[in-house]
Design a protein around this motif. Sequence first.
Motif, short mmCIF file in Angstrom:
data_model
loop_
_atom_site.label_atom_id
_atom_site.label_comp_id
_atom_site.label_asym_id
_atom_site.label_seq_id
_atom_site.Cartn_x
_atom_site.Cartn_y
_atom_site.Cartn_z
N GLU A 354 56.51 37.82 -102.70
CA GLU A 354 56.03 39.24 -103.09
C GLU A 354 54.85 39.29 -104.05
O GLU A 354 54.48 38.10 -104.91
CB GLU A 354 57.26 40.00 -103.90
CG GLU A 354 58.47 40.07 -102.83
CD GLU A 354 58.36 41.18 -101.85
OE1 GLU A 354 57.41 42.00 -102.17
OE2 GLU A 354 58.89 41.19 -100.94
N ARG A 355 54.19 40.17 -104.09
CA ARG A 355 53.00 40.52 -104.93
C ARG A 355 53.27 40.18 -106.51
O ARG A 355 52.43 39.42 -107.22
CB ARG A 355 52.28 41.75 -104.74
CG ARG A 355 51.27 42.23 -105.79
CD ARG A 355 49.92 41.15 -105.31
NE ARG A 355 48.82 41.47 -106.30
CZ ARG A 355 48.57 40.94 -107.53
NH1 ARG A 355 49.22 40.18 -107.99
NH2 ARG A 355 47.42 41.29 -108.17
N SER A 356 54.41 40.76 -106.94
CA SER A 356 54.85 40.72 -108.28
C SER A 356 55.48 39.30 -108.84
O SER A 356 55.91 39.21 -109.78
CB SER A 356 55.75 41.68 -108.26
OG SER A 356 56.89 41.69 -107.59
#
Length: 380
Positions: A354-356
């Motif tokens: 995930e990007r986060s």
Amino acid sequence: MGRESHAALYAAAIDVRCISLQRLPFPSLAVLVIFLAAALPGPAHCADAQTQSPALTVSLVSPAIREWPETVPASGWLKPWREAIIASEIGGLRITEILAEVGAVVTKGDPLVRLAQDEVFAELHKQEAAVESAQADLDKAKTNATRVRKLTGNGVLTQEKTLEYLAAEQTAAASLKSAEAMLESQKIKVEQTTIRAVDDGLITSRTAQLGAVVSSGSELYRLVQQQRVEWQAEVAAQYLPRIRQGLKVNISGPGGSPIEGTVRLVGPTVNADTGRALVYVELPAKPRPPIGVYVTGEIQLNMSSALAVPESSLVFRDGLTYVYVVGDDLRASRVRVGTGRRSGNEVEIISGLERSAKVVKSGGAFLSDNALVSLEVKTQ
């Protein structure tokens, strides 16, 4: 044994996971304590007594969004852009001089080989004499024809005799032209005894041998025209619709040296056996890479976004690729990822992340799944 002794024995059995047997007041009770410890559940306060220490101090990074070109992997041979064959145009003559060797850079018209000229010069002189003879015959025929024309109508010569003189003039003129043409042909043969470079370029092979008698059309040299080398790259057929003339190409040249090229031509056919097609890549003139080397590279397509992490964050185990992601509880979880493009020291993650996410920047090889970590303190 009194009540106090029984209570002490029970407590010792409860805390057997937290203490050493050597600390028991009565060593003879060790066996009984171990038996009771196996039968009773461990107390909650034992976990509290054993505080877990972090496995590693790590630095965290977040995946970054980069704009990278999509690339097509390719591999193939470095070959001449165009190759010229230099051959003899005249046969039956002996090589008397060799003026160029392999590796020489030549200019169009430079002499490369000289053949024996004695025979062709003798024939040249013969043809020069034939021209002079034909010229004399023509002069004589013209003089006779001029006299005949003056006497025409006076009845001195018959019409048949008049036509004969005039025809002789035309025949002599034709004979002179023929002799002159043969002379020009012989001059060309004299010129052909010196074999010259047909274009600017680099000589890559020589079959000419001193003293050998050449035949017409026999190959003597091979020449890379303009010293231009191109990369004939093989690519999978699925990429062909997206490859066009003018695209930039990055090549890992001999010794790992980078070479930048440009797509010159996309091959019109696909090899039925390999399912691959040729893409012809134009290379810069300098530095000129060696011909005949097998290299790899990438053809750059359009730019697109990439989720990138440092290459040092990747962990390879059993042929698979992982990264470690740290949660709020400071536990490092192992996550399987798919990788794509590379640029510098960064790698594109195409699946699994995930990007986060907070990713362990380096040292993941020393971690296990769900390991406790501490965060590196950044100094100002």
